[in-house]
Design a protein around this motif. Sequence first.
Motif, PDB file in Angstrom:
ATOM      1  N   GLU A 109      -1.869  63.639 -37.016  1.00 42.68           N
ATOM      2  CA  GLU A 109      -2.267  63.988 -35.652  1.00 42.68           C
ATOM      3  C   GLU A 109      -3.077  62.848 -35.036  1.00 42.68           C
ATOM      4  O   GLU A 109      -2.891  62.503 -33.868  1.00 42.68           O
ATOM      5  N   VAL A 110      -3.983  62.295 -35.826  1.00 44.68           N
ATOM      6  CA  VAL A 110      -4.841  61.213 -35.346  1.00 44.68           C
ATOM      7  C   VAL A 110      -3.990  59.992 -34.997  1.00 44.68           C
ATOM      8  O   VAL A 110      -4.179  59.376 -33.943  1.00 44.68           O
ATOM      9  N   GLN A 111      -3.045  59.645 -35.848  1.00 47.05           N
ATOM     10  CA  GLN A 111      -2.183  58.490 -35.576  1.00 47.05           C
ATOM     11  C   GLN A 111      -1.307  58.720 -34.355  1.00 47.05           C
ATOM     12  O   GLN A 111      -1.060  57.809 -33.575  1.00 47.05           O
ATOM     13  N   ARG A 112      -0.867  59.944 -34.167  1.00 49.51           N
ATOM     14  CA  ARG A 112       0.020  60.265 -33.046  1.00 49.51           C
ATOM     15  C   ARG A 112      -0.730  60.301 -31.707  1.00 49.51           C
ATOM     16  O   ARG A 112      -0.227  59.815 -30.703  1.00 49.51           O
ATOM     17  N   GLU A 113      -1.951  60.857 -31.688  1.00 51.61           N
ATOM     18  CA  GLU A 113      -2.646  61.110 -30.435  1.00 51.61           C
ATOM     19  C   GLU A 113      -3.909  60.302 -30.213  1.00 51.61           C
ATOM     20  O   GLU A 113      -4.480  60.339 -29.130  1.00 51.61           O
ATOM     21  N   GLY A 114      -4.383  59.591 -31.242  1.00 48.07           N
ATOM     22  CA  GLY A 114      -5.629  58.863 -31.120  1.00 48.07           C
ATOM     23  C   GLY A 114      -6.805  59.761 -31.428  1.00 48.07           C
ATOM     24  O   GLY A 114      -6.638  60.909 -31.875  1.00 48.07           O
ATOM     25  N   LYS A 115      -8.017  59.237 -31.219  1.00 43.43           N
ATOM     26  CA  LYS A 115      -9.230  59.980 -31.551  1.00 43.43           C
ATOM     27  C   LYS A 115     -10.353  59.592 -30.595  1.00 43.43           C
ATOM     28  O   LYS A 115     -10.218  58.651 -29.820  1.00 43.43           O
ATOM     29  N   VAL A 116     -11.444  60.330 -30.687  1.00 43.08           N
ATOM     30  CA  VAL A 116     -12.652  59.954 -29.952  1.00 43.08           C
ATOM     31  C   VAL A 116     -13.095  58.602 -30.514  1.00 43.08           C
ATOM     32  O   VAL A 116     -13.167  58.427 -31.744  1.00 43.08           O
ATOM     33  N   PHE A 168      -9.842  68.288 -29.030  1.00 42.69           N
ATOM     34  CA  PHE A 168      -9.443  66.974 -28.530  1.00 42.69           C
ATOM     35  C   PHE A 168      -8.618  67.108 -27.252  1.00 42.69           C
ATOM     36  O   PHE A 168      -8.691  66.256 -26.368  1.00 42.69           O
ATOM     37  N   GLY A 169      -7.854  68.179 -27.150  1.00 45.08           N
ATOM     38  CA  GLY A 169      -7.102  68.417 -25.917  1.00 45.08           C
ATOM     39  C   GLY A 169      -8.028  68.529 -24.724  1.00 45.08           C
ATOM     40  O   GLY A 169      -7.774  67.945 -23.663  1.00 45.08           O
ATOM     41  N   GLY A 170      -9.118  69.278 -24.883  1.00 40.39           N
ATOM     42  CA  GLY A 170     -10.098  69.407 -23.823  1.00 40.39           C
ATOM     43  C   GLY A 170     -10.801  68.093 -23.534  1.00 40.39           C
ATOM     44  O   GLY A 170     -11.109  67.773 -22.377  1.00 40.39           O
ATOM     45  N   TRP A 171     -11.075  67.342 -24.598  1.00 40.91           N
ATOM     46  CA  TRP A 171     -11.689  66.019 -24.456  1.00 40.91           C
ATOM     47  C   TRP A 171     -10.839  65.139 -23.540  1.00 40.91           C
ATOM     48  O   TRP A 171     -11.340  64.529 -22.591  1.00 40.91           O
ATOM     49  N   LYS A 172      -9.540  65.084 -23.818  1.00 45.39           N
ATOM     50  CA  LYS A 172      -8.646  64.253 -23.013  1.00 45.39           C
ATOM     51  C   LYS A 172      -8.550  64.773 -21.583  1.00 45.39           C
ATOM     52  O   LYS A 172      -8.592  63.981 -20.639  1.00 45.39           O
ATOM     53  N   GLU A 173      -8.440  66.080 -21.415  1.00 45.32           N
ATOM     54  CA  GLU A 173      -8.347  66.673 -20.075  1.00 45.32           C
ATOM     55  C   GLU A 173      -9.592  66.380 -19.246  1.00 45.32           C
ATOM     56  O   GLU A 173      -9.512  66.230 -18.022  1.00 45.32           O
ATOM     57  N   ALA A 174     -10.744  66.293 -19.902  1.00 44.31           N
ATOM     58  CA  ALA A 174     -11.999  66.025 -19.200  1.00 44.31           C
ATOM     59  C   ALA A 174     -12.204  64.536 -18.935  1.00 44.31           C
ATOM     60  O   ALA A 174     -13.228  64.146 -18.374  1.00 44.31           O
ATOM     61  N   GLY A 175     -11.259  63.706 -19.349  1.00 47.30           N
ATOM     62  CA  GLY A 175     -11.355  62.280 -19.081  1.00 47.30           C
ATOM     63  C   GLY A 175     -12.019  61.473 -20.171  1.00 47.30           C
ATOM     64  O   GLY A 175     -12.371  60.314 -19.943  1.00 47.30           O
ATOM     65  N   GLY A 176     -12.186  62.072 -21.356  1.00 42.49           N
ATOM     66  CA  GLY A 176     -12.774  61.336 -22.473  1.00 42.49           C
ATOM     67  C   GLY A 176     -11.895  60.191 -22.914  1.00 42.49           C
ATOM     68  O   GLY A 176     -10.666  60.287 -22.865  1.00 42.49           O
ATOM     69  N   SER A 177     -12.514  59.113 -23.336  1.00 39.21           N
ATOM     70  CA  SER A 177     -11.738  57.957 -23.772  1.00 39.21           C
ATOM     71  C   SER A 177     -11.101  58.225 -25.127  1.00 39.21           C
ATOM     72  O   SER A 177     -11.578  59.060 -25.905  1.00 39.21           O
ATOM     73  N   VAL A 178     -10.010  57.526 -25.385  1.00 39.61           N
ATOM     74  CA  VAL A 178      -9.219  57.724 -26.594  1.00 39.61           C
ATOM     75  C   VAL A 178      -9.016  56.389 -27.283  1.00 39.61           C
ATOM     76  O   VAL A 178      -8.642  55.407 -26.636  1.00 39.61           O
ATOM     77  N   GLU A 179      -9.262  56.366 -28.567  1.00 42.15           N
ATOM     78  CA  GLU A 179      -9.024  55.181 -29.400  1.00 42.15           C
ATOM     79  C   GLU A 179      -7.764  55.438 -30.217  1.00 42.15           C
ATOM     80  O   GLU A 179      -7.701  56.417 -30.955  1.00 42.15           O
ATOM     81  N   MET A 180      -6.776  54.578 -30.094  1.00 40.57           N
ATOM     82  CA  MET A 180      -5.556  54.735 -30.889  1.00 40.57           C
ATOM     83  C   MET A 180      -5.817  54.186 -32.294  1.00 40.57           C
ATOM     84  O   MET A 180      -6.622  53.272 -32.481  1.00 40.57           O
ATOM     85  N   VAL A 181      -5.165  54.787 -33.275  1.00 34.59           N
ATOM     86  CA  VAL A 181      -5.377  54.442 -34.677  1.00 34.59           C
ATOM     87  C   VAL A 181      -4.064  53.938 -35.264  1.00 34.59           C
ATOM     88  O   VAL A 181      -3.046  54.639 -35.190  1.00 34.59           O
ATOM     89  N   ALA A 182      -4.102  52.761 -35.862  1.00 35.45           N
ATOM     90  CA  ALA A 182      -2.909  52.218 -36.496  1.00 35.45           C
ATOM     91  C   ALA A 182      -2.644  52.925 -37.813  1.00 35.45           C
ATOM     92  O   ALA A 182      -3.583  53.276 -38.527  1.00 35.45           O
ATOM     93  N   PRO A 183      -1.377  53.148 -38.139  1.00 35.86           N
ATOM     94  CA  PRO A 183      -1.050  53.762 -39.435  1.00 35.86           C
ATOM     95  C   PRO A 183      -1.554  52.889 -40.574  1.00 35.86           C
ATOM     96  O   PRO A 183      -1.546  51.652 -40.468  1.00 35.86           O
ATOM     97  N   LYS A 184      -1.976  53.534 -41.647  1.00 34.10           N
ATOM     98  CA  LYS A 184      -2.434  52.780 -42.821  1.00 34.10           C
ATOM     99  C   LYS A 184      -1.228  52.231 -43.546  1.00 34.10           C
ATOM    100  O   LYS A 184      -0.208  52.872 -43.672  1.00 34.10           O
ATOM    101  N   ALA A 185      -1.365  51.002 -44.005  1.00 36.79           N
ATOM    102  CA  ALA A 185      -0.253  50.326 -44.688  1.00 36.79           C
ATOM    103  C   ALA A 185      -0.101  50.841 -46.098  1.00 36.79           C
ATOM    104  O   ALA A 185      -0.924  51.356 -46.726  1.00 36.79           O
TER     105      ALA A 185
END
Length: 135
Positions: free
Chosen positions: A47-54, A118-135
């Motif tokens: 989920e984190v890799q797909r959507e990013g995180k705080v 996290f859905g609410g975070w994004k809807e409220a305009g919170g910034s998102v950090e994308m996460v690269a998949p672990k090798a």
Amino acid sequence: MPQKITKHIKDMVAEANAEVTTITAEDAIALQGREDVVFVDLRDPREVQREGKVPGAFSCPRGMLEFWIDPESPYAKPVFQEDKTFVFYCASGWRSALATKAAQEMGLAPVAHIRTGFGGWKEAGGSVEMVAPKA
């Protein structure tokens, strides 16, 4: 004979929300970047890799939370021994409600969760950090 479930997840989440501190996504956004606050992402790594995180959030899959909090566990993580406020979140606020209740029962404090996740975070305009998949 089929199983008879007597307590449903919505009931468990409602009970947890009645016992823990919940915050709005807007309030959580206001806490972002503070040195005394740790955001804890309880979602599955996919989920984190797909959507990013705080940005800067510590990733802790829900299934490991109690093991990572307990300093006597061989899986303990030092972040949970810090004197900080912990803000948990998941996708929509269900897992984080249950996790916050468990953490609170273990003695972790102060701890809260983002009611809308996290859905609410994004809807409220919170910034998102994308996460690269672990090798």
